[in-house]
Scaffold this motif. Structure first.
Motif, short mmCIF file in Angstrom:
data_model
loop_
_atom_site.label_atom_id
_atom_site.label_comp_id
_atom_site.label_asym_id
_atom_site.label_seq_id
_atom_site.Cartn_x
_atom_site.Cartn_y
_atom_site.Cartn_z
N GLY A 126 -5.23 -15.45 -19.16
CA GLY A 126 -5.53 -15.64 -17.36
C GLY A 126 -4.35 -15.52 -16.63
O GLY A 126 -3.03 -15.91 -17.09
N GLY A 127 -4.39 -15.54 -15.36
CA GLY A 127 -3.24 -15.87 -14.28
C GLY A 127 -3.76 -16.37 -13.11
O GLY A 127 -4.94 -16.40 -12.78
N LEU A 128 -3.01 -16.47 -12.05
CA LEU A 128 -3.31 -17.06 -10.65
C LEU A 128 -4.09 -15.84 -10.00
O LEU A 128 -3.70 -14.69 -10.28
N ILE A 129 -4.88 -16.37 -9.31
CA ILE A 129 -6.08 -15.24 -8.73
C ILE A 129 -5.57 -14.67 -7.22
O ILE A 129 -4.80 -15.39 -6.51
N GLY A 130 -5.62 -13.40 -7.10
CA GLY A 130 -5.29 -12.64 -5.91
C GLY A 130 -4.85 -11.21 -6.22
O GLY A 130 -4.25 -10.96 -6.99
N GLU A 131 -4.74 -10.40 -5.06
CA GLU A 131 -4.14 -9.00 -5.16
C GLU A 131 -2.79 -9.45 -5.33
O GLU A 131 -2.16 -8.64 -6.29
N LYS A 132 -2.14 -10.20 -4.56
CA LYS A 132 -0.78 -10.70 -4.89
C LYS A 132 -0.86 -12.17 -4.99
O LYS A 132 -1.47 -12.61 -4.52
N ILE A 133 -0.06 -12.69 -5.73
CA ILE A 133 0.08 -14.20 -5.50
C ILE A 133 0.70 -14.67 -4.40
O ILE A 133 1.90 -14.32 -4.05
N ASN A 134 -0.03 -15.57 -3.73
CA ASN A 134 0.39 -15.99 -2.60
C ASN A 134 0.81 -17.35 -2.58
O ASN A 134 -0.25 -18.48 -2.59
N LYS A 135 2.01 -17.71 -2.34
CA LYS A 135 2.54 -19.19 -2.78
C LYS A 135 2.08 -20.09 -1.75
O LYS A 135 1.73 -21.28 -2.17
N GLU A 136 1.59 -19.73 -0.56
CA GLU A 136 1.10 -20.58 0.38
C GLU A 136 -0.18 -21.36 0.23
O GLU A 136 -0.52 -22.23 0.66
N LYS A 137 -0.84 -20.63 -0.74
CA LYS A 137 -2.19 -21.11 -1.17
C LYS A 137 -1.90 -22.56 -2.21
O LYS A 137 -2.93 -23.27 -2.05
N TYR A 138 -0.85 -22.66 -2.55
CA TYR A 138 -0.57 -23.76 -3.81
C TYR A 138 0.20 -24.87 -3.19
O TYR A 138 1.32 -24.65 -2.51
#
Length: 203
Positions: A126-138
């Motif tokens: 698995g990996g973090l979800i999203g078209e691109k990793i959006n740091k602002e979500k975390y």
């Protein structure tokens, strides 16, 4: 109301707990069978059941809008399991997330949105979800939490590049991350992964 199956020690008696999250097309019952291989005998176990056996409809790297509604509902389901454990007196540093495939992605996503000192996060493919990793979500600080990500180095669903990118961000957020990428094309949980997790996270 989402269904959350329980197994292992009763929550009221356990000091440690694990939330187990199944993959696409699987079930809460199937992911609970993983406890036969992992060192979870002292744990209370919760396994949420995805509606229609799927946490979100498209690839975890699909354009964000395609998965948004289902993904937010799934995050809410995990929060219900989390709240159940917290309300029973189990502390965050004694709560573990364990997932396979879609469930592994969801485990990492939930943990990174709510980063704090946890027992551990075990992501089998698995990996973090999203078209691109959006740091602002975390947000938050893992404060040294152990995170394991194991996978094929050429998995059909989860590219190694996304695993490495996720591991880098999780490390930046204070986690101690271990990735094991195997030279085979299988979408599975390997004995080597089970052994590493038992020896290093579920001691």
């Amino acid at each position: 109301m989402p269904e959350i199956k329980s197994a292992g020690k009763p929550i009221t008696e356990a000091k440690k707990a694990a939330i187990l999250i199944h993959g696409r097309g699987a079930s809460a019952a199937s992911i609970l069978s993983l406890s036969n291989y992992l060192n979870l005998s002292d744990f209370a176990l919760l396994a949420p059941q995805a509606e229609g056996n799927t946490w979100y409809p498209y690839s975890f790297m699909a354009p964000d809008l395609q998965n948004r509604t289902a993904l937010e509902n799934s995050i809410s389901t995990l929060k219900m399991a989390w709240d159940q454990l917290i309300d029973s007196g189990i502390t965050p540093e004694n709560i573990y997330f364990i997932g396979f495939s879609q469930g592994a992605c969801l485990s990492l996503e939930f943990a990174a949105r709510n980063a704090q000192k946890l027992g551990g996060v075990i992501a089998f493919t698995g990996g973090l979800i999203g078209e691109k990793i959006n740091k602002e979500k975390y947000q938050g600080d893992f404060k040294g939490t152990s995170i394991f990500i194991g996978s094929s180095d050429r998995d059909f669903h989860v590219p190694a590049s996304r695993i490495n990118e996720s591991a880098a961000l999780l490390t930046e957020m204070g986690a101690t991350v271990k990735t094991l990428l195997f030279d085979d094309p299988e979408h599975t949980i390997r004995e080597e992964e089970i052994n590493w997790v038992n020896k290093n996270i579920l001691m």
